[in-house]
Design an enzyme around this catalytic site. Sequence first.
Site, PDB file in Angstrom:
ATOM      1  N   THR A  90       1.144   3.045  22.719  1.00  0.00           N
ATOM      2  CA  THR A  90       0.966   1.675  22.225  1.00  0.00           C
ATOM      3  C   THR A  90       0.857   1.519  20.710  1.00  0.00           C
ATOM      4  OG1 THR A  90      -1.440   1.854  22.456  1.00  0.00           O
ATOM      5  CG2 THR A  90      -0.216   0.964  24.347  1.00  0.00           C
ATOM      6  N   THR A 105       7.514   7.479  28.167  1.00  0.00           N
ATOM      7  CA  THR A 105       6.496   6.773  28.960  1.00  0.00           C
ATOM      8  C   THR A 105       6.869   5.307  29.180  1.00  0.00           C
ATOM      9  OG1 THR A 105       4.659   8.213  28.371  1.00  0.00           O
ATOM     10  CG2 THR A 105       4.101   5.939  28.915  1.00  0.00           C
ATOM     11  N   THR A 130       4.489  -7.210  25.564  1.00  0.00           N
ATOM     12  CA  THR A 130       3.910  -7.597  24.276  1.00  0.00           C
ATOM     13  C   THR A 130       4.789  -8.624  23.563  1.00  0.00           C
ATOM     14  OG1 THR A 130       3.561  -6.733  22.034  1.00  0.00           O
ATOM     15  CG2 THR A 130       5.017  -5.460  23.420  1.00  0.00           C
ATOM     16  N   ASP A 131       4.174  -9.410  22.693  1.00  0.00           N
ATOM     17  CA  ASP A 131       4.959 -10.362  21.886  1.00  0.00           C
ATOM     18  C   ASP A 131       5.861  -9.636  20.881  1.00  0.00           C
ATOM     19  OD1 ASP A 131       2.983  -9.463  20.119  1.00  0.00           O
ATOM     20  OD2 ASP A 131       2.321 -11.464  19.510  1.00  0.00           O
ATOM     21  N   GLU A 132       5.622  -8.322  20.683  1.00  0.00           N
ATOM     22  CA  GLU A 132       6.411  -7.591  19.676  1.00  0.00           C
ATOM     23  C   GLU A 132       7.875  -7.460  20.089  1.00  0.00           C
ATOM     24  OE1 GLU A 132       4.442  -4.328  17.741  1.00  0.00           O
ATOM     25  OE2 GLU A 132       2.481  -5.102  18.302  1.00  0.00           O
ATOM     26  N   TYR A 155       8.247   1.348  19.074  1.00  0.00           N
ATOM     27  CA  TYR A 155       7.335   0.866  20.126  1.00  0.00           C
ATOM     28  C   TYR A 155       7.879  -0.409  20.758  1.00  0.00           C
ATOM     29  CZ  TYR A 155       3.428  -1.871  22.021  1.00  0.00           C
ATOM     30  OH  TYR A 155       2.638  -2.675  22.824  1.00  0.00           O
ATOM     31  N   LYS A 159       9.231  -1.198  24.631  1.00  0.00           N
ATOM     32  CA  LYS A 159       8.647  -2.226  25.510  1.00  0.00           C
ATOM     33  C   LYS A 159       9.723  -3.227  25.939  1.00  0.00           C
ATOM     34  CE  LYS A 159       4.842  -2.690  26.519  1.00  0.00           C
ATOM     35  NZ  LYS A 159       4.077  -2.121  27.679  1.00  0.00           N
ATOM     36  N   VAL A 211      -4.957  -1.467   3.622  1.00  0.00           N
ATOM     37  CA  VAL A 211      -4.195  -2.651   4.037  1.00  0.00           C
ATOM     38  C   VAL A 211      -2.732  -2.421   3.658  1.00  0.00           C
ATOM     39  CG1 VAL A 211      -3.893  -5.130   3.675  1.00  0.00           C
ATOM     40  CG2 VAL A 211      -6.197  -4.144   3.761  1.00  0.00           C
TER      41      VAL A 211
HETATM   42  P1  NAD Z   1      -4.048   1.973  25.160  1.00  0.00           P
HETATM   43  O1  NAD Z   1      -3.231   2.840  24.271  1.00  0.00           O
HETATM   44  O2  NAD Z   1      -5.473   1.730  24.850  1.00  0.00           O
HETATM   45  O3  NAD Z   1      -4.000   2.548  26.669  1.00  0.00           O
HETATM   46  C1  NAD Z   1      -2.833   3.044  27.265  1.00  0.00           C
HETATM   47  C2  NAD Z   1      -3.250   3.778  28.539  1.00  0.00           C
HETATM   48  O4  NAD Z   1      -2.063   4.274  29.169  1.00  0.00           O
HETATM   49  C3  NAD Z   1      -4.152   4.985  28.278  1.00  0.00           C
HETATM   50  O5  NAD Z   1      -5.218   4.993  29.204  1.00  0.00           O
HETATM   51  C4  NAD Z   1      -3.224   6.174  28.484  1.00  0.00           C
HETATM   52  O6  NAD Z   1      -3.906   7.345  28.929  1.00  0.00           O
HETATM   53  C5  NAD Z   1      -2.293   5.622  29.552  1.00  0.00           C
HETATM   54  N1  NAD Z   1      -0.997   6.323  29.575  1.00  0.00           N
HETATM   55  C6  NAD Z   1      -0.200   6.598  28.511  1.00  0.00           C
HETATM   56  N2  NAD Z   1       0.883   7.281  28.930  1.00  0.00           N
HETATM   57  C7  NAD Z   1       0.769   7.414  30.277  1.00  0.00           C
HETATM   58  C8  NAD Z   1       1.583   8.011  31.282  1.00  0.00           C
HETATM   59  N3  NAD Z   1       2.735   8.623  30.969  1.00  0.00           N
HETATM   60  N4  NAD Z   1       1.169   7.962  32.561  1.00  0.00           N
HETATM   61  C9  NAD Z   1      -0.007   7.361  32.885  1.00  0.00           C
HETATM   62  N5  NAD Z   1      -0.820   6.801  31.990  1.00  0.00           N
HETATM   63  C10 NAD Z   1      -0.428   6.821  30.695  1.00  0.00           C
HETATM   64  O7  NAD Z   1      -3.234   0.611  25.260  1.00  0.00           O
HETATM   65  P2  NAD Z   1      -3.730  -0.892  25.438  1.00  0.00           P
HETATM   66  O8  NAD Z   1      -3.967  -1.466  24.096  1.00  0.00           O
HETATM   67  O9  NAD Z   1      -4.796  -0.953  26.471  1.00  0.00           O
HETATM   68  O10 NAD Z   1      -2.385  -1.558  25.994  1.00  0.00           O
HETATM   69  C11 NAD Z   1      -2.153  -1.651  27.397  1.00  0.00           C
HETATM   70  C12 NAD Z   1      -0.820  -2.344  27.624  1.00  0.00           C
HETATM   71  O11 NAD Z   1      -0.850  -3.645  27.020  1.00  0.00           O
HETATM   72  C13 NAD Z   1       0.354  -1.617  26.976  1.00  0.00           C
HETATM   73  O12 NAD Z   1       1.453  -1.645  27.874  1.00  0.00           O
HETATM   74  C14 NAD Z   1       0.669  -2.410  25.719  1.00  0.00           C
HETATM   75  O13 NAD Z   1       2.035  -2.330  25.383  1.00  0.00           O
HETATM   76  C15 NAD Z   1       0.260  -3.809  26.158  1.00  0.00           C
HETATM   77  N6  NAD Z   1      -0.190  -4.693  25.056  1.00  0.00           N
HETATM   78  C16 NAD Z   1      -1.159  -4.275  24.182  1.00  0.00           C
HETATM   79  C17 NAD Z   1      -1.587  -5.146  23.188  1.00  0.00           C
HETATM   80  C18 NAD Z   1      -2.674  -4.739  22.219  1.00  0.00           C
HETATM   81  O14 NAD Z   1      -2.941  -5.492  21.271  1.00  0.00           O
HETATM   82  N7  NAD Z   1      -3.357  -3.627  22.401  1.00  0.00           N
HETATM   83  C19 NAD Z   1      -1.021  -6.427  23.079  1.00  0.00           C
HETATM   84  C20 NAD Z   1      -0.040  -6.819  23.991  1.00  0.00           C
HETATM   85  C21 NAD Z   1       0.357  -5.929  24.982  1.00  0.00           C
HETATM   86  P1  TYD Z   2      -2.028  -2.787  14.605  1.00  0.00           P
HETATM   87  O1  TYD Z   2      -3.455  -2.878  15.035  1.00  0.00           O
HETATM   88  O2  TYD Z   2      -1.406  -1.441  14.444  1.00  0.00           O
HETATM   89  O3  TYD Z   2      -1.183  -3.700  15.635  1.00  0.00           O
HETATM   90  P2  TYD Z   2       0.372  -4.150  15.585  1.00  0.00           P
HETATM   91  O4  TYD Z   2       1.077  -3.383  14.554  1.00  0.00           O
HETATM   92  O5  TYD Z   2       0.815  -3.777  16.965  1.00  0.00           O
HETATM   93  O6  TYD Z   2       0.351  -5.626  15.340  1.00  0.00           O
HETATM   94  O7  TYD Z   2      -1.857  -3.557  13.219  1.00  0.00           O
HETATM   95  C1  TYD Z   2      -2.200  -4.923  13.089  1.00  0.00           C
HETATM   96  C2  TYD Z   2      -1.795  -5.340  11.696  1.00  0.00           C
HETATM   97  O8  TYD Z   2      -2.603  -4.623  10.751  1.00  0.00           O
HETATM   98  C3  TYD Z   2      -0.355  -5.000  11.365  1.00  0.00           C
HETATM   99  O9  TYD Z   2       0.184  -6.035  10.534  1.00  0.00           O
HETATM  100  C4  TYD Z   2      -0.456  -3.709  10.560  1.00  0.00           C
HETATM  101  C5  TYD Z   2      -1.787  -3.860   9.852  1.00  0.00           C
HETATM  102  N1  TYD Z   2      -2.518  -2.598   9.568  1.00  0.00           N
HETATM  103  C6  TYD Z   2      -2.927  -2.314   8.264  1.00  0.00           C
HETATM  104  O10 TYD Z   2      -2.695  -3.102   7.323  1.00  0.00           O
HETATM  105  N2  TYD Z   2      -3.588  -1.145   8.046  1.00  0.00           N
HETATM  106  C7  TYD Z   2      -3.850  -0.247   9.038  1.00  0.00           C
HETATM  107  O11 TYD Z   2      -4.434   0.820   8.768  1.00  0.00           O
HETATM  108  C8  TYD Z   2      -3.433  -0.572  10.377  1.00  0.00           C
HETATM  109  C9  TYD Z   2      -3.704   0.378  11.515  1.00  0.00           C
HETATM  110  C10 TYD Z   2      -2.774  -1.756  10.604  1.00  0.00           C
END
Ligand code: NAD
Ligand code: TYD
Length: 344
Positions: A90, A105, A130-132, A155, A159, A211
């Site tokens: 992620t 994965t 994800t919105d990405e 990434y 997705k 930043v």
């Molecule tokens: P995270 O990285 O905290 O957790 C990912 C989990 O997946 C972990 O527990 C890891 O062990 C497990 N995993 C990874 N590879 C695996 C595999 N091959 N088999 C089984 N398990 C595996 O991620 P998160 O932030 O909780 O995100 C969860 C989901 O939500 C993801 O699909 C991510 O793309 C999506 N998402 C996240 C965000 C965010 O801001 N964090 C926003 C929108 C969508």
């Molecule tokens: P991040 O938490 O990695 O989420 P995403 O890239 O999936 O949106 O980053 C959030 C925002 O913060 C993104 O614009 C990148 C920025 N960022 C920094 O400026 N410094 C950092 O060390 C990290 C990890 C992210």
Amino acid sequence: MKENGLKLLVAGGAGFIGSSFIRHVLGAHGDWRVVNIDKLTYAGNLANLAGLQGDERYGFFRADICDAVRMDEIVAAEKPDAIVNFAAETHVDRSISDPSLFLRTNVLGTQVLLEAARKGGIARYVQISTDEVYGSLGPQGKFTEESPLRPNSPYAASKTSADLLVRAWCKTYGLSAIVTRCSNNYGPFQFPEKLIPFFITLLRENKPVPVYGDGMNVRDWIHADDHSRAIEAVLLRGRPGEIYNIGGGNERTNIEITKLLLSALGKPDSQMKFVPDRPGHDRRYAIDDTKVRKELGVIPLVPFEEGLRDTVRWYLENEPWWRGVQSGEYLKFYDQWYSQQGRT
Ligand code: NAD
Ligand code: TYD
């Protein structure tokens, strides 16, 4: 989808949002059961679900979603009503330095789960996306479900590929699948590589926070508990074959977030350091969540300032948790759990 006595197979449930979702649904529905499948990568941590130890409604398998034989076996043995897939690599920065694991994965793993769902005759599959996938916005406008797919990081591309596989499994095989696309999440239990927990943990150690670029990139922040509630609504009442955007309605620049964190931790602005930009760095994300609001009545409930304050407090009060995940110590929790349960 029926609500009574639901049995869910949750993939990636030991991560940040998956564990929030499991805690939420088992807390809200006394007659639901959850089987959690997680590979326990650096980001997966069973301590996130320590409160469920001994709960007979919860089971865990340490398994890789890319392992087709294992996925088919688990689905055949557990016979879940639905699969919710959170499992993924992620972190955008990691995807820039090592994309191949993301393709394995996020793309192949999703295909394996879709096949397991199809073969197992699973009534509902929810893909957490994800919105990405929509790429980057200028100063105006928001992503709708109709926005073009224009991923910019490895990434996001992985997705997006997974979302397209879900679509194909719906259209070709009639799988009853739904995709959710949410904005940036924050809250307790987030691995301290993502912006908010990374900066909290650095500031706690009185270190400067990096930043990227000019710090004017905008993200739409939502509390993971609000995301979990939205996923529950999509699972139960979403229309198969549809995509649902989920957002917090809370756009902030990275500088704004950084200043809020500096202030919450009582640190001077001089601890904010500008560093070279992330390659391909998306400028702005903003979600139009009209569809999920109107169709499913989903609205975010956690006010951002309150959620952020509680999150900072949680990290300050749970220093052993984040020090443990930084050092990898948390895998001991798995070994301890395994020796008690005798099951993987
Ligand atoms: P995270 O990285 O905290 O957790 C990912 C989990 O997946 C972990 O527990 C890891 O062990 C497990 N995993 C990874 N590879 C695996 C595999 N091959 N088999 C089984 N398990 C595996 O991620 P998160 O932030 O909780 O995100 C969860 C989901 O939500 C993801 O699909 C991510 O793309 C999506 N998402 C996240 C965000 C965010 O801001 N964090 C926003 C929108 C969508
Ligand atoms: P991040 O938490 O990695 O989420 P995403 O890239 O999936 O949106 O980053 C959030 C925002 O913060 C993104 O614009 C990148 C920025 N960022 C920094 O400026 N410094 C950092 O060390 C990290 C990890 C992210």
